[in-house]
Design a protein around this motif. Structure first.
Motif, PDB file in Angstrom:
ATOM      1  N   THR A   1      43.361  29.251  41.419  1.00  0.00           N
ATOM      2  CA  THR A   1      41.966  29.394  41.015  1.00  0.00           C
ATOM      3  C   THR A   1      41.147  28.201  41.477  1.00  0.00           C
ATOM      4  OG1 THR A   1      42.666  30.663  39.081  1.00  0.00           O
ATOM      5  CG2 THR A   1      40.446  29.738  39.045  1.00  0.00           C
TER       6      THR A   1
ATOM      7  N   SER B   1      50.001  37.889  41.097  1.00  0.00           N
ATOM      8  CA  SER B   1      50.980  37.549  42.132  1.00  0.00           C
ATOM      9  C   SER B   1      50.665  36.257  42.858  1.00  0.00           C
ATOM     10  CB  SER B   1      51.058  38.674  43.165  1.00  0.00           C
ATOM     11  OG  SER B   1      49.828  38.776  43.858  1.00  0.00           O
ATOM     12  N   ALA B   2      49.564  35.611  42.499  1.00  0.00           N
ATOM     13  CA  ALA B   2      49.160  34.361  43.150  1.00  0.00           C
ATOM     14  C   ALA B   2      49.021  34.532  44.650  1.00  0.00           C
ATOM     15  CB  ALA B   2      50.152  33.236  42.826  1.00  0.00           C
TER      16      ALA B   2
ATOM     17  N   PRO C   1      42.123  40.527  39.669  1.00  0.00           N
ATOM     18  CA  PRO C   1      43.360  39.784  39.377  1.00  0.00           C
ATOM     19  C   PRO C   1      44.555  40.711  39.341  1.00  0.00           C
ATOM     20  CG  PRO C   1      42.060  40.086  37.385  1.00  0.00           C
ATOM     21  CD  PRO C   1      41.224  40.597  38.521  1.00  0.00           C
TER      22      PRO C   1
ATOM     23  N   HIS D   1      36.804  39.380  42.458  1.00  0.00           N
ATOM     24  CA  HIS D   1      38.246  39.142  42.623  1.00  0.00           C
ATOM     25  C   HIS D   1      38.958  40.005  41.606  1.00  0.00           C
ATOM     26  CE1 HIS D   1      41.914  36.657  41.301  1.00  0.00           C
ATOM     27  NE2 HIS D   1      42.258  37.362  42.354  1.00  0.00           N
TER      28      HIS D   1
ATOM     29  N   HIS E   1      48.682  29.723  39.062  1.00  0.00           N
ATOM     30  CA  HIS E   1      47.395  30.400  38.904  1.00  0.00           C
ATOM     31  C   HIS E   1      46.267  29.382  38.785  1.00  0.00           C
ATOM     32  CE1 HIS E   1      44.705  33.659  37.811  1.00  0.00           C
ATOM     33  NE2 HIS E   1      44.290  32.943  36.797  1.00  0.00           N
TER      34      HIS E   1
ATOM     35  N   GLN F   1      43.191  36.797  53.981  1.00  0.00           N
ATOM     36  CA  GLN F   1      44.351  37.094  53.149  1.00  0.00           C
ATOM     37  C   GLN F   1      45.604  36.573  53.829  1.00  0.00           C
ATOM     38  OE1 GLN F   1      45.052  39.018  50.162  1.00  0.00           O
ATOM     39  NE2 GLN F   1      47.082  38.184  50.538  1.00  0.00           N
TER      40      GLN F   1
ATOM     41  N   ALA G   1      52.983  35.949  49.328  1.00  0.00           N
ATOM     42  CA  ALA G   1      52.449  35.628  48.014  1.00  0.00           C
ATOM     43  C   ALA G   1      53.100  34.355  47.485  1.00  0.00           C
ATOM     44  CB  ALA G   1      52.698  36.776  47.033  1.00  0.00           C
TER      45      ALA G   1
ATOM     46  N   ASP H   1      44.865  41.427  43.011  1.00  0.00           N
ATOM     47  CA  ASP H   1      44.759  40.104  43.619  1.00  0.00           C
ATOM     48  C   ASP H   1      44.074  40.139  44.979  1.00  0.00           C
ATOM     49  OD1 ASP H   1      45.144  37.533  42.722  1.00  0.00           O
ATOM     50  OD2 ASP H   1      47.273  37.847  42.433  1.00  0.00           O
ATOM     51  N   ARG H   2      43.136  41.063  45.156  1.00  0.00           N
ATOM     52  CA  ARG H   2      42.353  41.112  46.373  1.00  0.00           C
ATOM     53  C   ARG H   2      40.916  40.725  46.063  1.00  0.00           C
ATOM     54  NH1 ARG H   2      46.805  40.905  47.319  1.00  0.00           N
ATOM     55  NH2 ARG H   2      48.005  42.032  48.882  1.00  0.00           N
TER      56      ARG H   2
END
Length: 682
Positions: free
Chosen positions: A312, A340-341, A337, A335, A308, A362, A366, A540-541
């Motif tokens: 980030t 799932s990275a 969160p 973002h 993470h 995207q 993952a 996570d998008r």
């Protein structure tokens, strides 16, 4: 012998066989027998029952059952026994606990059944109670239940402190009355453990504690716990330690390290309250299982924390360039969160001529590898934007980059195809990505869009109308490849663009009606719109909301230039006059010299019509010369005896940046100038 079945089922008290059977049952059976009369008084008990209880028969015969078995800690349910007497229906396999005088520190569990006794005439004589010690069976069941709870309840989050807390919640009070979990400083800070099993006395700090009311106090959070609770040195496996002698609880401690593959994450200590059952070999094995599960969850949490942090850091590069793009758009970024990275990203990239590129992408897989792929694709996008490519051309180059990443990945794993293969590598889990690129020109409101894959993209016009399909979906980067879906619009000022990264595979994303309801409010600010749409996204998008602006006429100068060398002087005059009007800090001599060379090249090598345009964006001056020719100019170094050929070299030397942008109508050669001393913008 009588042939009457009913008679054959009734014992004859005068029959020596019946008397022998009954005597054998009472004297030799492994099952405890307790005979009670109709008043629930003890009439007879067998040898096993007396031995189990540790109470002599003389002390309990004639006493009510509730009173007779009270010294053994057994609570007799008289209601159940009276119901058996009244109905004749037996009560079977009821669990009863007690502490026999022969083993007062251990809680025993008995399986008890009760049957009504009656003579041949049907007269109720009392009730017989059978009891079997099932302590070991119930302990085994309890250990299995605890292990099930450990796997279900420990590791529900990817947070080290919460994982330590879950260990305490699972084991108190079922396994221990007092529990202390300690972790290393590195683990508490989200770093790798940094300690190996050979380290005899690592520094451990209290991370989570728990106790029942009968247990002694626990250490404070953050307290250093070694030496002390875990001994002078940390045991390499689950071990029973004697009382610590430091004012802690009396009694042995069950201590086990939290370790995975030789790395120590921490340790846990268990105690039972005074008078409680001591730990045995089965408990030691159970403690090792609990510690192993917890250590694995801690390792997963640390891995996620590191991923993470990396994600980030990569996602936050480069920094938002709001000042460089505020002339073209007003943006809001979000973002959502999810842990799932995933490799989602957005970018707002300033382009020459006050234009701006809006990018949302995207990576489909993952994990940390997706984040690394995302970072490399972002870098490629930033590099490719310097070429002034149309969005669909940029996606084609980005597709080739994705294929090269696939080839490199396959090569590193021993599989794969050549890096220059035209399609995705066969076999393996090669990376693919979706990406939407929109380029907005604030001079005329032109919007060029291209899309790879499917993602949320909508255009909101100032009247509130929402177009949720301004451009078709396209093939994924790294998959089928070009051509990619593209489109061009002319948007009025105040239009809003909504771009979001694609949903997970199998997830259709937010419904169209929900998107329209969230966006159909042009009076809202981009920030308010972003908050409304964010709630609709999958975890996570990322989301990018941009409201378009147009350059005011006062910041723009544009002239048609005759296709003749004599027009060069007129072009210089236009530049000098406009710089005086703007009071622009750029050196007028430098600006006129650059424009002279650009116009001269357009007349010499290009085609009519020629258009000169000046754009002021803060202290930056952009000089653009467009013509209908398609031949791309290139920088060359003239010989000392040459009379020409130095135009672009002069522009490249004097300008902070320059380039060529091709369109369907021809090309535009541009140069950016800034006041002396400012240098090139980062």
């Amino acid at each position: 012998m009588s042939s009457d079945p009913e008679e054959s089922r009734q014992p004859d008290p005068t029959d020596p066989w019946d008397e022998a059977v009954l005597e054998a049952v009472f004297a030799q059976s492994d099952v405890g027998l307790h005979v009670l009369d109709t008043d629930l008084r003890v009439v007879r008990v067998n040898t096993v029952a007396v031995g189990i209880r540790g109470i002599s028969a003389d002390r309990i015969l004639g006493l009510p059952a509730s009173e007779a078995y009270a010294p053994a800690g057994v609570s007799v349910d008289e209601d159940v026994l009276r119901k058996v007497l009244a109905t004749g229906h037996p009560a079977l396999d009821r669990l009863v606990t007690g502490r026999p005088p022969t083993d007062p520190h251990t809680k025993h569990v008995f399986s008890v059944s009760a049957h009504r006794l009656q003579d041949r005439r049907g007269t109720v004589l009392g009730v017989v109670v059978t009891s079997t010690d099932v302590t070991e069976r119930e302990r085994a069941h309890a250990r299995l239940r605890l292990l099930h709870d450990v796997h279900e309840r420990i590791g529900t989050s990817l947070d080290v402190e919460r994982t330590a807390r879950e260990l305490v919640d699972v084991t108190v009070p079922g396994f221990a009355d007092w529990v202390v979990v300690a972790l290393t400083d590195a683990v508490l800070k989200g770093r790798a453990p940094g300690l190996l099993s050979r380290d005899p006395a690592p520094l451990l700090r209290c991370a989570a504690t728990g106790r029942t009311g009968a247990a002694p106090p626990v250490p404070e959070a953050g307290a250093v716990l070694l030496p002390g609770i875990f001994g002078a040195t940390l045991p390499s496996s689950a071990s029973l330690l004697p009382p610590d002698g430091h004012g802690g609880a009396p009694g042995a401690r069950l201590v086990t390290p939290l370790a995975v593959r030789g790395q120590i994450f921490g340790a846990v200590a268990f105690r039972r309250a005074n008078g409680g059952e001591s730990y045995g070999e089965e408990d030691i094995a159970l403690a090792e299982g609990i510690a192993s599960r917890t250590a694995t969850c801690l390792e997963n949490a640390l891995r996620f924390t590191r991923e993470h942090i990396v994600m980030t850091a990569l996602r936050s590069w480069p920094l938002r360039q709001e000042q460089a793009t505020q002339s073209a758009v007003d943006v809001a970024l979000r973002h959502r969160p999810g842990g799932s990275a995933a490799g989602s990203w957005f970018d707002v990239i300033p382009l020459p001529g006050a234009r701006v590129a809006l990018v949302v992408g995207q990576v489909e897989q993952a994990g940390l590898s997706a984040v690394a792929t995302m970072s490399r694709l972002r870098t490629a996008v930033h590099s490719l934007t310097t070429l002034d490519l149309d969005p669909h051309e940029l996606l084609a180059r980005l597709h080739a980059t994705t294929l090269r990443l696939s080839a490199e990945q396959d090569t590193s794993t021993g599989a794969g195809s050549a890096p220059d293969s035209a399609g995705p590598p066969e076999g393996g889990d090669h990376p693919t990505a979706s990406c939407t690129i929109a380029v907005h020109d604030p001079v005329d409101g032109r919007l060029d869009i291209a899309r790879a894959g499917s993602s949320l993209f909508a255009v909101v016009r100032p009247d509130g109308s929402v177009d949720t399909k301004p451009v078709d979906d396209g093939p994924l980067l790294g998959a089928e490849g070009p051509p990619f879906a593209c489109s061009t619009f002319s948007l009025p000022e105040g239009s809003t663009l909504c771009l979001a990264s694609a949903a997970e595979s199998g997830d259709a994303g937010p419904r169209t009606a929900e998107v329209v309801n969230a966006l159909a409010h042009p009076d809202r600010t981009p920030e308010a719109m972003a908050d409304a749409v964010k709630r609709l996204l999958a975890p996570d998008r990322v989301l990018l909301i941009a409201r378009t602006r147009h350059l005011p006429p006062s910041e723009l100068g544009q002239w048609a230039v005759p296709f003749d060398f004599s027009a060069v002087g007129t072009a210089r005059a236009h530049v000098e006059e406009r710089l005086r009007q703007w009071k622009h800090p750029v050196d007028p001599f430098t600006a006129t010299l650059v424009v002279s060379e650009l116009v001269t090249n357009a007349v010499r090598y290009g085609a009519a019509p020629i258009v000169l345009r000046l754009i002021t964006d803060g202290d930056t001056l952009t000089c653009e010369v467009s013509d209908a020719g398609q031949a791309a100019p290139h920088l060359r170094h003239a010989k000392a005896v040459d009379e020409g050929g130095r135009g672009l070299l002069i522009c490249a030397t004097l300008a902070d940046n320059w380039g060529v942008r091709h369109t369907d109508e021809g090309k535009t050669v541009w140069a950016e100038l800034r006041p002396e001393g400012e240098g090139t913008a980062p």
